[in-house]
Scaffold this active site. Structure first.
Site, PDB file in Angstrom:
ATOM      1  N   CYS A  83      41.946  56.284  45.252  1.00 25.17           N
ATOM      2  CA  CYS A  83      42.246  55.626  46.503  1.00 25.17           C
ATOM      3  C   CYS A  83      43.031  56.736  47.405  1.00 25.17           C
ATOM      4  O   CYS A  83      43.250  56.076  48.800  1.00 25.17           O
ATOM      5  CB  CYS A  83      43.224  54.428  46.146  1.00 25.17           C
ATOM      6  N   HIS A 331      41.479  47.577  53.075  1.00 25.25           N
ATOM      7  CA  HIS A 331      41.540  48.884  52.033  1.00 25.25           C
ATOM      8  C   HIS A 331      40.025  49.547  51.446  1.00 25.25           C
ATOM      9  O   HIS A 331      39.609  49.364  50.714  1.00 25.25           O
ATOM     10  CB  HIS A 331      42.220  48.692  50.795  1.00 25.25           C
TER      11      HIS A 331
END
Lengths: 383, 475
Positions: A83, A331
């Protein structure tokens, strides 16, 4: 060891709409974010000498960026670091500029999650038995339950993070969610991975974000209000802390290690006093509380009190996630780290209208990858 | 041929924690209430996992090095093996960490499978071919919904270790009868066990053949019916063995052993071994125990209990598992566990290559201990996680117990029994594992909870059985 401080400047930023972009392709989002950044920097695409693109798994290689923007025949590298892929792409681009190899470089992160119908990220460990079936919420819920056990952190304190970041997100037109939630809504939501309920989790989102960087000494030729890179930290700890004997699970040392690198480069001794605004990786509400501790804003175990006392709210001592964070912005994995650069740069340029942090001069962006294994911290400041 | 006696060295049993009340079944079909409950294998169990736990219990407390050097024969007995083509006894021997020079064979296709395996094991010991032989039997027979079989059939496993030394029960003699009879069967294409309608098997098959084998056994060994302490007869229902016992001139009240039909159900070929384990838990030296199975004939065996029983009685067997139960809340849950309804497939993939390469790590659960710093680590590494030493490890088999360091209950993973409890467990003696918790509700997990590690079927991705460890609260 060298120091990145004051060698690279951010001169343009862009960000696509984040959300369930069913009507947009990867190309659409890259073009939206990429051209916004280029236009913001007043840089023609042909001026870009090299590029770094971050995506977890929405596409492969530098072609994903080059084909969309038609920036071709130049070096383009694809960066993947869970991420933290986006901020690590930015970080690598900064080092390329600092090396003197390139003057003007584009960094862009993107992710397209909604085309697949997946409800979230599954385990990245491709093994038929080990960590089989484990999801991202599980990995952070492990830390939540440990933190609650050890420090008495409550579900209500976790909920305060969601309430704050939904409030901020409501002020951000590019955010996935623009809606306030109250604490009862958060507490009464269905459980996803105990103790984390629906509103403790960031959504699955599509989006792209971009930044144009250049050598600090030529930045003024592009704009007066450029922003300087003061520190870049990256630390990679074990990708399988659940097998790591002694891993305490009350926080993520990768964040602290990366922060210490960045603080040292930036000359920051007391982050709570010296940083004016922060975007931190709140993939789950617990993560933001851990971030306060791991970024050394407060002592270990005191993170929940930091949100409870309002210090991280807009107008607080150190506003965290004025954008709404991952919680409200969403996200899109590879995009998130670059979106944070976008947010902090524009906060330092005082361009954020309704969510502007007053007199922001020094900002921090923190991206976290995998099971808390890849910590990436960037410090930006006005010249 | 050996001159010395052969017989049972140790025993173990396993009963799944989930129980389905017969009242719930009867209510589902709007039938008059039926009594008792049946043990139901959870969605992550099969006859291999049940047999493995019974066999582990059987070997518990024995000298592991001695077991490895003498136990060169493993039988798995079941009418419901996990694979139609692929050995389960071999899987058992691997997971039990036995020597590679081990004879492994599955005994199948009849409810006599367990006793036939015992006789084969005894023969191998008698012939001097092996020092000891392990027989693990398990069954989870498919019963057609809304039939007597559904009320009756339960799931369970039991194991015996056979040998020639340290015997807790000496095999005094045995008789086998072959009898061609079509009373109960199941073809490849039959989803459920088929029973010929009416009283044919109950009147003509079972009582005739099982009486024939037991009376032949007692006659051959010159044992009077009154001298049999416990008579263990395979029992298709509670009444049938009573009539046989009476005809054998025994008292069903105090000589006929409990077949556990009321609390566990008819556990198929494992039934007589479960009863035997139950009897051995309270047996006294000198007791004479008859075990008679039934299915296409009958095997009858007579055991005499020795003084050594005192040291082996106290182990995880029937009484341990009978007192540890968890009710299945609904017939629907049972139907899901048994795949009686079609659901959306969500199996994913697997890799036989990885399973082969890591077999030592994933089945007998070997981690490693760093020779330089002493850190025990799992999974197996090339470089020490603590001190960085390269390729300097000794094998470290992880203990089968530990403590929950942290956990979460996951509500998204597709499973017949949500939520899935994921736990990070610090293993006693070193090593840390990430495992699912099984046979427990979400309210039971907490930091500091003591757990046992148990081998289960994690998933069937790739069209194969992916077995791995889980944890279960120790209580």
């Amino acid at each position: 060891m060298g120091n990145i401080r004051d060698r690279v400047a951010v001169i343009g930023t862009g960000c696509s709409k984040f959300g369930e972009n069913y009507n947009m392709s990867i190309e659409d989002m890259i073009v939206e974010a990429g051209f916004e950044a280029l236009q913001d920097a007043k840089v023609e695409p042909k001026r870009i000498e090299a590029a770094w693109v971050g995506t977890l798994n929405s596409a492969f290689a530098g072609t994903s960026l080059g084909d969309a923007l038609k920036i071709q025949n130049v070096p383009i590298s694809r960066c993947e670091n869970y991420c933290a892929s986006g901020m690590d792409a930015f970080r690598n681009a900064c080092f390329a500029v600092a090396s003197g190899m390139y003057d003007v470089v584009l960094t862009l992160g993107f992710e397209k999650l909604k085309d697949s119908g997946a409800r979230g990220l599954a385990s990245t460990r491709l093994h038929p038995l080990l960590a089989w079936g484990v999801t991202a919420p599980n990995l952070f819920a492990f830390a939540a339950n440990r933190h609650m056990h050890k420090y008495g952190t409550t579900k209500k304190q976790l909920a305060l993070v969601a309430v704050k970041n939904h409030h901020n997100g409501a002020l951000n037109k590019k955010a996935h969610f623009q809606m306030e939630v109250d604490i009862e809504t958060v507490l009464n939501a269905p459980l996803i991975s105990s103790p984390l309920g629906l509103y403790d989790c960031c959504p699955t989102t599509d989006g792209a974000a971009a930044a144009v960087i250049c050598r600090a000494d030529i930045a003024r030729s592009f704009r007066d209000d450029y922003v300087l890179v003061k520190g870049l930290g990256l630390a990679v700890t074990s990708g399988a802390p659940y097998f790591q004997p002694g891993f305490e699970y009350d926080g993520f040392p990768a964040t602290t290690l990366a922060a210490k690198q960045a603080y040292e480069q930036a000359g920051i001794k007391n982050p709570l006093e010296e940083i004016d605004v922060a975007e931190t990786h709140d993939c789950f509400t617990i993560t933001e509380i851990l971030n306060y501790e791991d970024l050394l804003f407060v002592e270990k175990g005191k993170g929940a009190r930091f949100i409870e006392e309002g210090h991280s709210a807009l107008g607080g001592k150190l506003p965290v996630n004025p954008s709404g964070g991952l919680k409200s912005s969403g996200h899109p994995i590879g995009a998130t780290g670059v979106r944070m650069i976008y947010e902090i740069t524009r906060q330092l340029q005082h361009r954020m209208a309704g969510r502007q942090v007053k007199n922001a001069q020094v900002g921090l962006a923190h991206n976290l990858g995998g099971p808390g294994a890849v910590g990436c911290v960037t410090i930006l400041a006005n010249p | 041929m050996r001159e010395q006696p052969v017989g049972i060295v140790s025993f173990g049993a396993y009963i799944p924690r989930y129980r389905l009340s017969r009242e719930v079944i009867a209510r589902e079909w709007q039938e008059p209430p039926a009594k008792g409950e049946k043990a139901v294998a959870s969605f992550d169990e099969d006859t291999f996992t049940m047999a493995f736990e019974a066999a582990s219990n059987c070997l518990e407390g024995l000298d592991a090095a001695r077991v490895r050097s003498e136990l060169h024969s493993v039988f798995f007995a079941s009418t419901t093996p996990p694979y139609h083509e692929k050995l389960t006894a071999g899987l058992l021997a691997t997971a039990l960490d036995l020597d590679r020079a081990c004879r492994t064979a599955d005994s199948a296709h009849t409810l006599r499978a367990a006793t036939s395996a015992i006789l084969s094991g005894i023969d191998a010991i008698n012939a001097g071919a092996v020092g000891a032989s392990l027989v693990a039997a398990a069954d989870m027979r498919p019963a057609e919904p809304h039939t007597g079989a559904e009320i009756s059939f339960g799931d369970g496993a039991a194991a015996v270790l056979l040998g020639a030394e340290n015997l807790i029960a000496i095999l005094e003699g045995h008789v086998s009868i072959n009898d061609e009879f079509l009373g109960t069967w199941r073809r490849d294409v039959d989803p459920y066990v088929v029973q010929f309608p009416g009283g044919f098997e109950g009147k003509v098959g079972y009582p005739r053949v099982i009486h024939e084998s037991v009376s032949a056994l007692l006659g051959r060994l010159d044992v009077k019916p009154i001298d049999v302490t416990q008579l263990i007869l395979y029992s298709p229902n509670p009444r049938a063995p009573q009539a046989v016992a009476k005809r054998l001139e025994m008292n069903p009240k105090n000589q006929l052993a409990d077949a556990l039909l009321g609390e566990v159900g008819d556990t198929g070929c494992a039934q007589v071994l479960l009863s035997l384990a139950r009897v051995l838990e309270t047996a006294n030296p000198g007791d004479r125990i008859v075990v008679a199975s039934y299915g296409d004939g009958s095997d009858a065996l007579l055991f005499r209990v020795t003084e050594a029983i005192a040291s082996r009685r106290n182990r995880r067997a029937v009484s341990y598992y009978l007192s540890r139960r968890r009710s299945l809340p609904s017939y629907g849950k049972y139907a899901l566990f048994r795949k009686l309804m079609k659901t959306e497939p969500s199996e994913g993939s697997s890799s036989p290559v990885i399973l082969w390469r890591e077999v030592k790590q994933d089945l007998p659960l070997y981690g490693e201990k760093c020779a330089r710093c002493g850190m025990v680590q799992f999974p197996r590494q090339r470089v020490c996680v603590a001190c960085g030493a390269k390729d300097d490890f000794t094998d470290a088999k992880l203990a089968r117990r530990g403590v929950v360091h942290t956990f979460t209950n996951d509500y998204l993973l597709p499973t017949p029994d949500p939520p899935t409890t994921e736990t990070v467990v610090n293993v006693e003696g070193g090593g840390r594992v990430l495992v699912q918790m099984t046979d427990a509700g979400p309210e039971q997990v907490r930091v500091g909870l003591e757990v046992d590690l148990v081998l289960r079927k994690l998933h069937e991705g790739g069209g194969l059985k992916n077995y791995f460890w889980k944890c279960r609260p120790r209580d």
